[in-house]
Design a protein around this motif. Structure first.
Motif, PDB file in Angstrom:
ATOM      1  N   VAL A 397       0.818  -1.220   0.000  1.00  0.00           N
ATOM      2  CA  VAL A 397       0.000   0.000   0.000  1.00  0.00           C
ATOM      3  C   VAL A 397       0.845   1.259   0.000  1.00  0.00           C
ATOM      4  N   GLY A 398       0.297   2.318  -0.534  1.00  0.00           N
ATOM      5  CA  GLY A 398       0.864   3.648  -0.344  1.00  0.00           C
ATOM      6  C   GLY A 398       1.489   4.257  -1.572  1.00  0.00           C
ATOM      7  N   GLU A 399       1.956   3.435  -2.492  1.00  0.00           N
ATOM      8  CA  GLU A 399       2.602   3.932  -3.700  1.00  0.00           C
ATOM      9  C   GLU A 399       2.577   2.807  -4.718  1.00  0.00           C
ATOM     10  N   PRO A 400       2.810   3.150  -5.969  1.00  0.00           N
ATOM     11  CA  PRO A 400       2.860   2.085  -6.966  1.00  0.00           C
ATOM     12  C   PRO A 400       3.987   1.116  -6.610  1.00  0.00           C
ATOM     13  N   ILE A 401       3.716  -0.171  -6.742  1.00  0.00           N
ATOM     14  CA  ILE A 401       4.774  -1.154  -6.509  1.00  0.00           C
ATOM     15  C   ILE A 401       5.256  -1.627  -7.875  1.00  0.00           C
ATOM     16  N   VAL A 421      -1.556  -8.738  -2.502  1.00  0.00           N
ATOM     17  CA  VAL A 421      -2.587  -7.780  -2.885  1.00  0.00           C
ATOM     18  C   VAL A 421      -2.008  -6.366  -2.890  1.00  0.00           C
ATOM     19  N   ASP A 422      -2.058  -5.742  -4.054  1.00  0.00           N
ATOM     20  CA  ASP A 422      -1.606  -4.354  -4.208  1.00  0.00           C
ATOM     21  C   ASP A 422      -2.850  -3.496  -4.062  1.00  0.00           C
ATOM     22  N   THR A 423      -2.927  -2.763  -2.941  1.00  0.00           N
ATOM     23  CA  THR A 423      -4.179  -2.085  -2.587  1.00  0.00           C
ATOM     24  C   THR A 423      -4.072  -0.587  -2.824  1.00  0.00           C
ATOM     25  N   TRP A 424      -4.926  -0.048  -3.661  1.00  0.00           N
ATOM     26  CA  TRP A 424      -4.946   1.403  -3.894  1.00  0.00           C
ATOM     27  C   TRP A 424      -6.076   2.040  -3.098  1.00  0.00           C
ATOM     28  N   TRP A 425      -5.729   3.078  -2.387  1.00  0.00           N
ATOM     29  CA  TRP A 425      -6.728   3.899  -1.704  1.00  0.00           C
ATOM     30  C   TRP A 425      -6.061   5.162  -1.209  1.00  0.00           C
ATOM     31  N   GLN A 426      -6.789   5.988  -0.484  1.00  0.00           N
ATOM     32  CA  GLN A 426      -6.285   7.287  -0.024  1.00  0.00           C
ATOM     33  C   GLN A 426      -6.874   7.629   1.344  1.00  0.00           C
ATOM     34  N   THR A 427      -6.254   8.589   2.002  1.00  0.00           N
ATOM     35  CA  THR A 427      -6.811   9.119   3.247  1.00  0.00           C
ATOM     36  C   THR A 427      -8.289   9.451   3.026  1.00  0.00           C
ATOM     37  N   GLU A 428      -8.568  10.020   1.884  1.00  0.00           N
ATOM     38  CA  GLU A 428      -9.925  10.473   1.578  1.00  0.00           C
ATOM     39  C   GLU A 428     -10.911   9.334   1.387  1.00  0.00           C
ATOM     40  N   GLY A 510      -6.800  12.518  -8.086  1.00  0.00           N
ATOM     41  CA  GLY A 510      -5.482  13.139  -8.166  1.00  0.00           C
ATOM     42  C   GLY A 510      -4.407  12.187  -8.662  1.00  0.00           C
ATOM     43  N   ASP A 511      -4.807  10.969  -9.043  1.00  0.00           N
ATOM     44  CA  ASP A 511      -3.850   9.986  -9.556  1.00  0.00           C
ATOM     45  C   ASP A 511      -4.040   9.768 -11.051  1.00  0.00           C
ATOM     46  N   GLY A 512      -2.931   9.561 -11.744  1.00  0.00           N
ATOM     47  CA  GLY A 512      -2.982   9.113 -13.125  1.00  0.00           C
ATOM     48  C   GLY A 512      -3.110   7.597 -13.129  1.00  0.00           C
ATOM     49  N   GLY A 525       0.791   7.203 -10.309  1.00  0.00           N
ATOM     50  CA  GLY A 525       1.313   8.289  -9.467  1.00  0.00           C
ATOM     51  C   GLY A 525       0.464   9.546  -9.571  1.00  0.00           C
ATOM     52  N   ARG A 526       0.819  10.536  -8.759  1.00  0.00           N
ATOM     53  CA  ARG A 526       0.028  11.757  -8.646  1.00  0.00           C
ATOM     54  C   ARG A 526       0.158  12.622  -9.902  1.00  0.00           C
ATOM     55  N   VAL A 527      -0.919  13.311 -10.203  1.00  0.00           N
ATOM     56  CA  VAL A 527      -0.868  14.246 -11.325  1.00  0.00           C
ATOM     57  C   VAL A 527      -0.972  15.688 -10.823  1.00  0.00           C
ATOM     58  N   MET A 531       3.499  15.002  -3.562  1.00  0.00           N
ATOM     59  CA  MET A 531       4.558  14.020  -3.763  1.00  0.00           C
ATOM     60  C   MET A 531       4.283  12.803  -2.890  1.00  0.00           C
ATOM     61  N   ASN A 532       4.910  11.715  -3.233  1.00  0.00           N
ATOM     62  CA  ASN A 532       4.762  10.502  -2.448  1.00  0.00           C
ATOM     63  C   ASN A 532       6.159   9.993  -2.101  1.00  0.00           C
ATOM     64  N   ILE A 533       6.581  10.300  -0.876  1.00  0.00           N
ATOM     65  CA  ILE A 533       7.928   9.950  -0.433  1.00  0.00           C
ATOM     66  C   ILE A 533       7.809   8.776   0.530  1.00  0.00           C
ATOM     67  N   HIS A 536       4.578   8.354   1.961  1.00  0.00           N
ATOM     68  CA  HIS A 536       4.028   9.463   2.748  1.00  0.00           C
ATOM     69  C   HIS A 536       3.706  10.617   1.825  1.00  0.00           C
ATOM     70  N   ARG A 537       2.540  11.193   2.020  1.00  0.00           N
ATOM     71  CA  ARG A 537       2.130  12.291   1.165  1.00  0.00           C
ATOM     72  C   ARG A 537       2.700  13.598   1.642  1.00  0.00           C
ATOM     73  N   LEU A 538       3.342  14.308   0.742  1.00  0.00           N
ATOM     74  CA  LEU A 538       3.876  15.630   1.075  1.00  0.00           C
ATOM     75  C   LEU A 538       3.521  16.565  -0.068  1.00  0.00           C
TER      76      LEU A 538
HETATM   77  C1  WTA Z   1      -0.807   6.612  -3.608  1.00  0.00           C
HETATM   78  C2  WTA Z   1      -2.452   5.900   1.633  1.00  0.00           C
HETATM   79  C3  WTA Z   1      -0.269   3.213  -6.364  1.00  0.00           C
HETATM   80  C4  WTA Z   1      -1.730   7.344  -4.554  1.00  0.00           C
HETATM   81  C5  WTA Z   1      -3.390   4.688   1.741  1.00  0.00           C
HETATM   82  C6  WTA Z   1      -2.771   7.938  -3.627  1.00  0.00           C
HETATM   83  C7  WTA Z   1      -0.906   4.243  -4.415  1.00  0.00           C
HETATM   84  C8  WTA Z   1      -1.948   8.274  -2.413  1.00  0.00           C
HETATM   85  C9  WTA Z   1      -1.325   3.003  -3.879  1.00  0.00           C
HETATM   86  C10 WTA Z   1      -2.751   8.290  -1.143  1.00  0.00           C
HETATM   87  C11 WTA Z   1      -1.142   1.831  -4.683  1.00  0.00           C
HETATM   88  C12 WTA Z   1      -1.720   4.574  -2.440  1.00  0.00           C
HETATM   89  N1  WTA Z   1      -0.619   1.999  -5.912  1.00  0.00           N
HETATM   90  N2  WTA Z   1      -0.388   4.334  -5.646  1.00  0.00           N
HETATM   91  N3  WTA Z   1      -1.466   0.615  -4.251  1.00  0.00           N
HETATM   92  N4  WTA Z   1      -1.820   3.249  -2.647  1.00  0.00           N
HETATM   93  N5  WTA Z   1      -1.166   5.184  -3.485  1.00  0.00           N
HETATM   94  O1  WTA Z   1      -3.637   9.443   1.505  1.00  0.00           O
HETATM   95  O2  WTA Z   1      -1.000   8.355  -5.215  1.00  0.00           O
HETATM   96  O3  WTA Z   1      -1.411   8.621   2.356  1.00  0.00           O
HETATM   97  O4  WTA Z   1      -3.401   9.071  -4.161  1.00  0.00           O
HETATM   98  O5  WTA Z   1      -3.203   7.057   1.599  1.00  0.00           O
HETATM   99  O6  WTA Z   1      -0.949   7.243  -2.354  1.00  0.00           O
HETATM  100  O7  WTA Z   1      -1.927   8.479  -0.031  1.00  0.00           O
HETATM  101  P1  WTA Z   1      -2.534   8.467   1.424  1.00  0.00           P
END
Ligand code: WTA
Length: 669
Positions: A397-401, A421-428, A510-512, A525-527, A531-533, A536-538
């Motif tokens: 989780v958190g960034e593209p793997i 499992v590669d899980t995509w989601w956001q704080t929102e 906000g993601d491509g 990644g973000r458009v 940034m995603n360091i 962590h979102r910055l």
């Molecule tokens: C990125 C973290 C690719 C994405 C849960 C998103 C991901 C931002 C993935 C949210 C993933 C999170 N593959 N990118 N599996 N998971 N992201 O709010 O850019 O800290 O918009 O939530 O992380 O970051 P946040």
């Protein structure tokens, strides 16, 4: 909107080329599939969107059952299950005890120095109740906000649940944020109480936390009346009599029985600040019934949780949303046994995580690609020294793997057995939105693949039209979901502008993203200016504001340059004021300026925001309308040929930057 059309086009194109023609496929094993919580028919059941979510919501225990499901008449603000009432802590703890599971371990905790605690659900119920009573005794009422600034100790979970128990929204602030960042967050949420600790253990040493709270409150402009302090390290702390109270003492004086306050489903459960495209962090807030529904459902189907036998470990800090949904709420709602670890992966040795997996028999591991890539770098020999055969499922989780890291993770950590499992989601979004279902999906390394049953997503072009397979664009969510954010604390307009105005009626993430030939989704990644360091979102703008607040800095531009381990790294371009330029020009002084500015960013935001490199430049590339062209700066930061400069107001600027960077002593990269 903060979207750079040119940036997106460039970034997307490049990432698309990296998608190899030969995508590997990992079908689920028959043994896993047969026992999996999720079956393929779940997708069909979700055809009835509201009926499906109502069924998931009924898995929670409601004090007053709901009769309404979704009300989106005041879109984009959704109301889910709005006439129902429930309590989050009751659902996470008490109901398991009532079901006779009080002796089940809720938390195996391991401190960095090696001290341990085991907490059963019955013990957790007692602790959370005591803490709730202590908060009430300190004047916290239903609806009041409580800031939490703690290390990864069980008290972090207890504190969150104690707030939830009385219906006081918590605002957890990551322990790596500075006093200044904490101050802004306390102020914005108008928190009346802060829960902190003397410190926590990191990299073999006690790292203080209390001074940051003292610093934040020294501004004298907050609504904070009390600071509750957990004793963790035993280090000396400054003390403000009347305001500061020891956690241990107040809990010892409190009864271990507390009646949970049933709140309306739409009562705010928590605020969590995240970086946006402006300098001011956004207080994302979530409410109770919908969020908990999504947390419990996704945790059960994506991680295939078997609460009787699994030992689950999510390595995220509670300061981030992953720590909210997949440490505190999801697992506890499902009656899981989980591991919580305080420290860093390399303390005392680089085998610490694998030692913990072996020691506790961890079966499900959920972590971030940055960690996986770091372990890859450290070498296969380290995990090979431990017995990892208990693992049966891995999550990311958190960034593209990148596919290479995915395959390594499955092979070296998962013994070629485990689904990944590669899980995509956001704080929102509150919970997982796009992910394979283990036991169902034929996995493709590098792709998050399919919206979960109950989630509807699309990839659209500039005009908002869905793109066909094999094409890239912007990721949007087309239907409301229970765990969706209900707003930005105190800023309704920003909520609408940020997420709902780019593609009206749809949520813009906000993601491509790209859809491959099978229609599977690949996140690119973000458009925007986020940034995603290391996952962590910055915000680029937030770090620019921090830099510009230093008296030596005239102008600053920040970009996220790709980094093989952390995904992206912060690179800053800074124009100094004339008087500071003289300093920088003196031999050896340039380094001083850079060190000073890095330190300044750490103080303003936190060490996580410190630029990897700061480049002192004479000019910044801007369009005729004065917008900084970050795309070009990214080219410089990533040391590749600079792209199209025709929209620059002054095309000689890039040459100036290039020449400047080649001067000795100027480029700390
Ligand atoms: C990125 C973290 C690719 C994405 C849960 C998103 C991901 C931002 C993935 C949210 C993933 C999170 N593959 N990118 N599996 N998971 N992201 O709010 O850019 O800290 O918009 O939530 O992380 O970051 P946040």
């Amino acid at each position: 909107m903060g979207i750079h059309e040119a940036d997106t086009a460039a970034g997307t194109g490049e990432a698309l080329e990296n998608l190899s023609d030969e995508i590997r496929r990992f079908p689920p094993s028959p043994e896993f599939a047969v026992q999996a919580n999720a079956k393929a028919e779940l997708y069909e059941r979700a055809a009835d969107h509201e009926g499906f979510w109502a069924e998931q919501a009924r898995a929670l225990t409601w004090e007053t059952p709901f009769t309404e499901v979704l009300d989106f008449s005041a879109a984009p603000r959704a109301r889910w299950f709005a006439d129902g009432r429930l309590n989050a802590a009751y659902n996470a703890v008490d109901r398991h005890v009532a079901a006779g599971l009080g002796d089940r371990v809720a938390i195996h905790w391991e401190g960095e120095p090696g001290d341990t605690r085991t907490i059963t659900y019955a013990e957790l119920q007692g602790e959370v109740s005591r803490a709730a009573n202590a908060l009430v005794a300190l004047g916290v009422d239903t609806g009041d906000r409580v800031a939490i600034y703690l290390p990864m100790i069980p008290e972090a979970v207890v504190a969150m649940l104690a707030c939830a128990r009385i219906g006081a929204p918590h605002s957890v602030v990551f322990g790596g944020f500075s006093a200044e960042a904490l101050h802004t967050r306390i102020l914005d949420a108008e928190a009346s109480l802060v829960i902190t600790a003397d410190g926590g253990y990191r990299r073999g040493a006690a790292a203080a936390l209390k001074p940051a709270v003292d610093g934040a409150l020294a501004h004298g402009d907050t609504a904070v009346r009390h600071v509750l302090v957990v004793r963790r390290t035993g280090q000396d702390v400054g003390w403000t009599p009347g305001r500061d109270v020891w956690w241990e003492e107040s809990l010892a004086a409190a009864a271990d029985v507390h009646e949970p306050v049933a709140v309306e489903a739409e009562h705010p459960l928590f605020i969590l600040y995240t970086s946006g495209t402006t300098g001011k962090p956004k207080g994302i807030f979530h409410t109770t019934g919908g969020y908990l529904t999504q947390a419990a459902y996704t945790h059960r189907v994506v991680f295939d949780l078997k609460p009787e036998t699994d030992v689950y470990w999510c390595t995220a800090d509670v300061g981030w949303v992953t720590g909210h949904t997949y440490v505190t709420y999801g697992p506890l709602l499902n009656g899981a046994t989980q591991l919580l670890y305080e420290g860093t992966p390399d303390t005392p040795t680089k085998g610490r995580w694998w030692e913990l997996v072996e020691k506790y028999g961890v079966t499900i591991l959920y972590t971030a690609p940055t960690a996986i890539r770091t372990f890859m770098k450290w070498g296969d020999g380290i995990p090979a020294a431990y017995d990892l055969s208990s693992l049966r499922l891995l999550g990311s989780v958190g960034e593209p793997i990148n596919p290479e890291a995915w395959v390594w993770y499955r092979h070296v950590i998962g013994g070629d057995r485990t689904p990944v499992v590669d899980t995509w989601w956001q704080t929102e979004t509150g919970g997982i939105m796009i992910s394979p279902l283990p036991g169902v999906t034929v996995a493709k390394p590098g792709s998050a693949q399919t919206p979960l049953p109950g989630v509807r997503a699309e990839v659209v072009d500039e005009a908002g039209e869905p793109v066909g397979n094999g094409r890239g664009g912007y990721l949007v969510l087309t239907h409301p979901w229970p765990g969706m954010l209900r707003g930005i604390w105190g800023d309704e307009q920003r909520f609408k502008d940020t997420y709902w105005s780019r593609f009206p009626g749809r949520y813009f993430a906000g993601d491509g993203a790209k859809k491959d030939d099978d229609g599977d989704i690949w996140l690119l990644g973000r458009v925007d200016d986020v940034m995603n360091i290391s996952g962590h979102r910055l915000s680029t703008t937030e770090i620019e504001s921090a830099l510009v607040s230093h008296p030596w800095v005239a102008e600053a531009a920040v970009v996220g340059a790709s980094d093989p381990t952390t995904g992206q790294a912060v690179v800053a371009f800074v124009i100094l004021r004339a008087d500071a330029v003289e300093r920088a020009d003196e031999p050896g002084e340039g380094g001083d300026v850079v060190a000073t500015l890095r330190g300044h960013v750490a103080a303003e935001i936190g060490p996580i925001a410190k630029p990897r490199s700061i480049l002192i430049v004479a000019e910044l590339p801007k369009t005729r309308s004065g917008k900084i062209m970050r795309r070009l700066l990214r080219d410089v930061a990533e040391q590749r040929a600079v792209g199209d400069v025709t929209t620059l107001a002054d095309t000689s600027v890039m040459e100036l930057i290039r020449v400047g960077l080649n001067q000795p002593g100027r480029d700390p990269m």
